[in-house]
Design a protein around this motif. Structure first.
Motif, PDB file in Angstrom:
ATOM      1  N   THR A 129     -33.401 -87.608   9.542  1.00  0.00           N
ATOM      2  CA  THR A 129     -32.852 -88.629   9.190  1.00  0.00           C
ATOM      3  C   THR A 129     -33.566 -89.283   7.790  1.00  0.00           C
ATOM      4  O   THR A 129     -34.665 -89.745   7.711  1.00  0.00           O
ATOM      5  N   ASP A 174     -32.572 -91.164   5.694  1.00  0.00           N
ATOM      6  CA  ASP A 174     -32.297 -92.572   5.378  1.00  0.00           C
ATOM      7  C   ASP A 174     -33.825 -93.221   5.734  1.00  0.00           C
ATOM      8  O   ASP A 174     -34.019 -94.339   5.654  1.00  0.00           O
ATOM      9  N   ASN A 175     -34.581 -92.806   6.644  1.00  0.00           N
ATOM     10  CA  ASN A 175     -35.824 -93.266   7.036  1.00  0.00           C
ATOM     11  C   ASN A 175     -37.016 -93.170   6.327  1.00  0.00           C
ATOM     12  O   ASN A 175     -38.028 -93.833   6.700  1.00  0.00           O
ATOM     13  N   ARG A 204     -38.628 -96.265   5.219  1.00  0.00           N
ATOM     14  CA  ARG A 204     -39.542 -97.204   6.276  1.00  0.00           C
ATOM     15  C   ARG A 204     -40.840 -96.410   6.502  1.00  0.00           C
ATOM     16  O   ARG A 204     -42.075 -96.955   6.623  1.00  0.00           O
TER      17      ARG A 204
END
Lengths: 448, 321
Positions: free
Chosen positions: A107, A109-110, A113
């Motif tokens: 992922t 996209d993480n 974070r």
């Protein structure tokens, strides 16, 4: 009455269990320490968590680990396969003796974070120590999506490029000689390839719905050049004509192919994305937006028709950009809670920058290499289908969505609007885009 | 001059006896006290504490006052849909489960032959693991290829979208919950078989019909069990997590671990429940503070529901209950 008090007490205890259970998992947490002090030449055992689970993939990563252990006899690597992001998130926070030292995640996209919370260690000092310049080592776009606001907490471990697969037999039957390059051509081809059967399809040209496996908002967005955030970091979809164009095009295509309801009913009956009964393999869908792995999966499924691959079409007003695509990939990092970060760096460095390791792994699992050297390697797979995706990966305008402090939540919020709009449950696209911007900003503000 | 009352000094032996008695009492209570402190009091106090903190699990907590509370109630897009869905499920699913469980229990206690077979048939689904049961239901109710819609269409009835249709997703979950009625059926059967036969005989002699026998004999006798079923049903439904999450994931076609992210609540947040938002905030967004706010709201709601039900129990329970 004593009995009543007892009953109330029992009820209190039973209901309170809700709060208790919800908190228990947060009661024990680790904390990241900056600065690695371990000796990378000392005998040690590293724990490496990865998400691959197919036998061929697991064998390929283990072959790479074996090569690493031969080069670093003082380091043993305990490999844990099939790790999901949810497990990874908790392990990175909890720490402890069984926590991973090196982690990988699909992922991309993480990354925002992971970097903003120090879940993954800052790799800058390690890269500097090893004299590795990420900008000159990795593909520029892949170097970009593995850092957040200037902080590099991950490196790419192979990449994924997205393009268009098409069924050559279906193309020939419909008299189509070449894959479409613009979306207006694509829409016509998709319609031409669509053959209805009652209230369903004998063959669908293309599944445009946002839940159609890889036809996500983010994957379409790279073709439209969507600008997610403004200079101040505020969500900018409502003011971006490209975002509106994307949603409008997607809904129009869905309507032209039979409408959301008919498509959705068809979609729910399609085979598993990762199994041999994938609708592209079975001939139920003639064109597919997918990553480079699909070519190998199609070969393994022993199809009775030939398949072709090309870059996914671009909007007509961006015809010059044809050849680009969406990029993502596996990210590799060192757990912030690890006490063996110097040894862990040796493994990360080997897996992500050793040309032979990168090329052999890319060939084995049919992914795109993430280093410039590996992309130029003569040992890299020469299959034309695969090479299409290697070219897409190297296109200067290929892109991934920007990193965000709240991970990929902003993409899900945008896709949520897309699902409502394609289904006709959101009538006012402009208002929907404004609401999406407001929601993304609120979530990002909370996550900061 | 103020009068002072002089108490005779307690003897040392008596004080020691009291102390020993207190320690003995505490000793016997200690297993429960330790459990209560570790598994209830400490987590509850911590939940309240963290609800006022910005805490991602990595950096030390930072005091932010009511920021998390404001975010959850005003800005977190999942909270109100999740709360509405949870309350819908509490109202509809619990009521239907109690009615259906009681109905099945009544029918099976009335069956003269083959009661064992029916008991087994109705109890078996309860033994199915929730994930497997949910996946089976998503398959059975698949709008495109599911056998249920195939049958409905073949007889000319409208075929719903079930788990893929916002209007049908919660009713689909309710049907799944009714299928797993075995636990309530067994409890109700035990209660029904416990009703004194003489009361039925007396009612029959008085000319009571079936409904009157149920209303004036059966129900008063089983009302404590009905209350138990309602209270435990409400608490369990407030914590409803696995089935809606699995149903949404499978129906949406998004497979975890492929790099794609899954937004819970498919379709259109209609299967979102409050526990899912706690997980989403606490474990996916690293927002422990906001997750604690939602956990406290859930706790308060469960307490309120239980208190109301307990207060109202006097309305339909006999004095000796």
């Amino acid at each position: 009455m004593p009995r009543n008090r007892r009953t109330k007490g029992a009820a209190l205890a039973a209901t309170a269990a809700t709060a208790a259970i919800s908190l228990l998992a947060t009661a024990c947490t680790g904390s990241a320490e900056s600065g690695a002090t371990d000796d990378p030449n000392a005998k040690t055992t590293l724990t490496f968590w990865h998400g691959w689970s197919a036998p061929g993939e697991v064998a390929a990563i283990e072959a790479n680990i074996d090569s690493f252990e031969k080069k670093h006899p003082n380091i043993k690597v305990k490999v844990v396969k099939g790790i999901t992001d949810d497990k990874l998130n908790q392990a990175l926070r909890a720490g402890g003796s069984n926590a991973p030292d090196v982690v990988s995640s699909f992922t991309t996209d993480n990354v925002g974070r992971f970097c903003s919370t120090d879940a993954l260690a800052d790799l800058k000092p390690f890269l500097e120590k090893s004299k590795i310049d990420p900008a000159r080592t990795f593909l520029p776009q892949m170097a970009k999506y593995t850092e957040h606001e200037g902080k590099r907490c991950a490196v790419p471990l192979l990449g994924d490029a997205y393009g268009l697969y098409y069924n050559k037999k279906a193309f020939a039957e419909a008299g189509i000689t070449a894959p479409p390059k613009t979306l207006s051509e694509f829409d016509k081809v998709a319609e031409k390839l669509t053959k209805s059967k009652g209230d369903s399809y004998r063959q669908l040209g293309f599944m445009p719905n946002f839940q159609g496996y890889e036809t996500t908002f983010e994957h379409y967005a790279s073709q439209f050049g969507v600008r997610y955030f403004d200079a101040e970091g505020r969500s900018a979809l409502a003011g971006d004509p490209a975002a509106k164009a994307l949603f409008t095009w997607q809904k129009n295509l869905a309507d032209r192919l039979g409408g959301y309801k008919k498509l959705e009913k068809f979609r729910t009956g399609l085979g598993d994305e990762w199994g041999p009964k994938h609708p592209f393999h079975t001939g139920q869908v003639a064109m597919q937006l997918d990553g480079e792995w699909r070519g190998k999966m199609a070969q393994d499924a022993d199809l009775d028709f030939e398949i072709g691959a090309a870059p996914f079409p671009v909007p007509d007003d961006r015809a010059a950009d044809y050849g680009k695509g969406y990029l993502s990939g596996t990210i590799l990092g060192i757990a912030g809670v690890s006490r063996k970060q110097n040894a862990a760096w040796e493994l990360v460095k080997y897996l992500s920058t050793d040309t032979d390791a990168v090329v052999s792994f890319a060939n084995a699992i049919h992914n795109v290499p993430s280093t410039i050297a590996a992309l130029k390697s003569p040992k890299l797979n020469n299959d034309p289908l695969y090479r299409t995706f290697v070219d897409i990966a190297q296109h200067p305008k290929s892109s991934h969505a920007p990193s965000s402090v709240n991970g990929g939540a902003f993409l899900l919020t945008a896709q949520d609007l897309g699902v409502r709009y394609e289904a006709g449950r959101e009538k006012d696209l402009d208002a929907g885009l404004k609401e999406t911007d407001a929601q993304v900003d609120k979530d990002n503000e909370q996550a900061r | 001059m103020a009068a002072t009352t002089l108490r005779p000094p307690a003897s040392r032996a008596l004080r020691a006896k009291h102390r020993r008695s207190a320690l003995r009492t505490l000793g016997f209570l200690s297993p429960w006290l330790i459990g209560f402190t570790v598994f209830f009091a400490y987590p509850l106090v911590s939940t309240v504490y963290f609800s006022f903190m910005e805490y991602d699990g990595f950096a030390p907590p930072v005091w932010v006052g009511l920021k998390n509370w404001s975010y959850v109630f005003n800005d977190y897009a999942f909270f109100w849909p999740a709360l509405r869905n949870t309350l819908w499920l509490v109202a509809v699913m619990v009521a239907l489960r109690v009615l259906f469980g009681l109905g099945v229990g009544l029918l099976i206690t009335k069956i003269k032959t083959g009661a064992g077979v029916f008991r087994t048939l109705f109890y078996l689904p309860y033994l199915a693991p929730p994930v497997a049961a949910t996946m089976s239901f998503v398959f059975l109710l698949n709008p495109g290829t599911g056998p249920v819609n195939t049958i409905l269409e073949s007889v000319g009835l409208p075929a719903p979208g079930w788990f893929t249709d916002p209007a049908w997703s919660k009713p689909s979950l309710t049907i799944l919950a009714l299928w797993c009625i075995g636990d309530l059926m067994v409890i109700f059967m035990a209660a029904l078989l416990d009703v004194p036969k003489e009361q039925y005989e007396a009612a029959e002699l008085d000319g009571a019909r079936a409904w009157q026998r149920f209303r004036y004999v059966t129900f008063p006798n089983i009302s404590p069990i009905v209350l138990f079923a309602v209270v435990t049903g409400v608490i369990a439904t407030m914590q409803y997590y696995t089935e809606p999450l699995v149903a949404a994931k499978v129906a949406s076609g998004v497979i975890g671990g492929s790099g794609q992210q899954f937004e819970p609540g498919y379709p259109d947040r209609t299967t979102l429940t409050v526990p899912q938002t706690i997980y989403n905030l606490g474990f996916q967004r690293f927002d422990t503070g906001a997750a604690c706010v939602v956990a406290l709201v859930l706790f308060a709601l469960a307490m309120a529901f239980t208190a109301i039900l307990m207060r109202r129990r006097s309305g339909f329970m006999s004095a000796e209950d």
